[in-house]
Design a protein around this motif. Structure first.
Motif, PDB file in Angstrom:
ATOM      1  N   GLU A 103      39.894  43.888  41.583  1.00 46.14           N
ATOM      2  CA  GLU A 103      38.689  43.910  42.520  1.00 46.14           C
ATOM      3  C   GLU A 103      37.447  44.651  42.092  1.00 46.14           C
ATOM      4  O   GLU A 103      37.651  45.352  40.832  1.00 46.14           O
ATOM      5  CB  GLU A 103      39.365  45.224  43.623  1.00 46.14           C
ATOM      6  N   GLU A 137      35.621  39.907  39.331  1.00 45.52           N
ATOM      7  CA  GLU A 137      36.809  39.915  39.862  1.00 45.52           C
ATOM      8  C   GLU A 137      37.840  39.544  38.802  1.00 45.52           C
ATOM      9  O   GLU A 137      38.965  39.133  39.080  1.00 45.52           O
ATOM     10  CB  GLU A 137      37.033  39.173  41.068  1.00 45.52           C
ATOM     11  N   LEU A 145      44.877  44.713  44.052  1.00 46.33           N
ATOM     12  CA  LEU A 145      44.353  43.891  44.744  1.00 46.33           C
ATOM     13  C   LEU A 145      44.369  44.053  46.298  1.00 46.33           C
ATOM     14  O   LEU A 145      45.494  44.443  46.920  1.00 46.33           O
ATOM     15  CB  LEU A 145      45.077  42.327  44.201  1.00 46.33           C
ATOM     16  N   LYS A 146      43.599  43.502  47.095  1.00 51.12           N
ATOM     17  CA  LYS A 146      43.621  43.391  48.406  1.00 51.12           C
ATOM     18  C   LYS A 146      44.772  42.510  48.986  1.00 51.12           C
ATOM     19  O   LYS A 146      44.890  41.303  48.088  1.00 51.12           O
ATOM     20  CB  LYS A 146      42.371  42.861  49.192  1.00 51.12           C
ATOM     21  N   TYR A 177      37.424  48.121  41.547  1.00 48.89           N
ATOM     22  CA  TYR A 177      38.692  48.827  40.908  1.00 48.89           C
ATOM     23  C   TYR A 177      38.056  49.481  39.559  1.00 48.89           C
ATOM     24  O   TYR A 177      37.374  48.714  38.884  1.00 48.89           O
ATOM     25  CB  TYR A 177      39.689  47.998  40.636  1.00 48.89           C
TER      26      TYR A 177
END
Length: 249
Positions: A191, A235, A163-164, A194
């Motif tokens: 993400e 997400e 995750l950011k 991802y």
């Protein structure tokens, strides 16, 4: 058809039969080796988790004298060091979480697996919400449950790691027994980008030993009269698994 034609036909069908037998024998051996590899991975992971637990307990026993002396001092003068008292109270609570293995089910091995995976999530900063109503696991295959749990936990932790910065890390899981079925559901963020890149089976760096998670889940569930359903939006990633009592032939 002459005698040679009959012989050739017989040899042809014999060759076909031999190839089929060889194929199915190779397929069976491949499946057996695959299952053994999965079991070895589970045993290694479980052994490491138990060893870590034993090491924590050893360190705790080593320090118990200091803990008791500190508690005795704080109890004798509870108002003299309020900051230290609060810090120590939090430390004691943390130690309790580390050492107290909750009896979610009647299976001690499954309970240890849940305990150590919850602690891993805590160390990774992943907020866990667990809804477990499976007090009795009698009749269900222990290895199948461990296979499912380890894979789902590992996948969720890996997705959270990517995750950011600033995004909330979480895992919502439920494990419910409904008659002859055990229902598991894992929900975690991911993400949008991802996932495996083109030509790859996994987004993890180790392309050889990873990427079989979904395959393992599906094969394990099928052998236990169950199924796997993967739901992933932009997400969010949701994995739902059902295991039944009794092995599918």
């Amino acid at each position: 058809m002459g005698i040679y034609g009959i012989l050739l036909t017989g040899l042809f069908f014999s060759a076909i039969l031999g190839l089929l037998l060889l194929y199915f024998r190779k397929k069976r051996l491949t499946e057996e080796n695959y299952n053994l590899a999965v079991q070895q991975q589970l045993l290694a992971a479980h052994y490491d988790a138990v060893r870590e637990q034993v090491e924590r307990e050893r360190r705790f026993r080593h320090d118990i004298k200091n803990h008791l002396e500190t508690m005795e001092y704080l109890l004798s003068a509870p108002d003299s060091q309020p900051d230290i008292s609060r810090q120590y109270e939090q430390e004691i609570k943390r130690l309790g979480r580390d050492f107290r293995i909750r009896e979610w089910t009647d299976n001690a091995v499954v309970n240890v697996a849940l305990h150590n995976k919850f602690r891993q999530c805590e160390r990774e900063g992943i907020e866990v919400q667990a809804d477990i109503h499976a007090e009795s696991l009698q009749g269900f295959d222990e290895l199948a449950i461990l296979t499912i749990l380890y894979n789902l936990f590992d996948n969720a932790v890996e997705a959270n790691r990517h995750l950011k910065a600033g995004k909330k890390k979480y895992l919502h899981l439920s494990m419910v027994r409904n008659g002859q079925n055990l229902l598991l559901r894992f929900e975690n963020p991911k993400e949008k980008t991802y996932g495996p890149r083109n030509g790859q089976k996994t987004s993890k760096e180790d392309q050889v030993n990873h990427g079989l998670g979904i395959q393992i889940l599906k094969e394990t569930a099928q052998r236990q009269r169950g199924f796997v359903q993967i739901l992933q939006g932009g997400e969010e990633y949701v994995a739902e698994v059902r295991l039944g009592i009794g092995r599918q032939n």
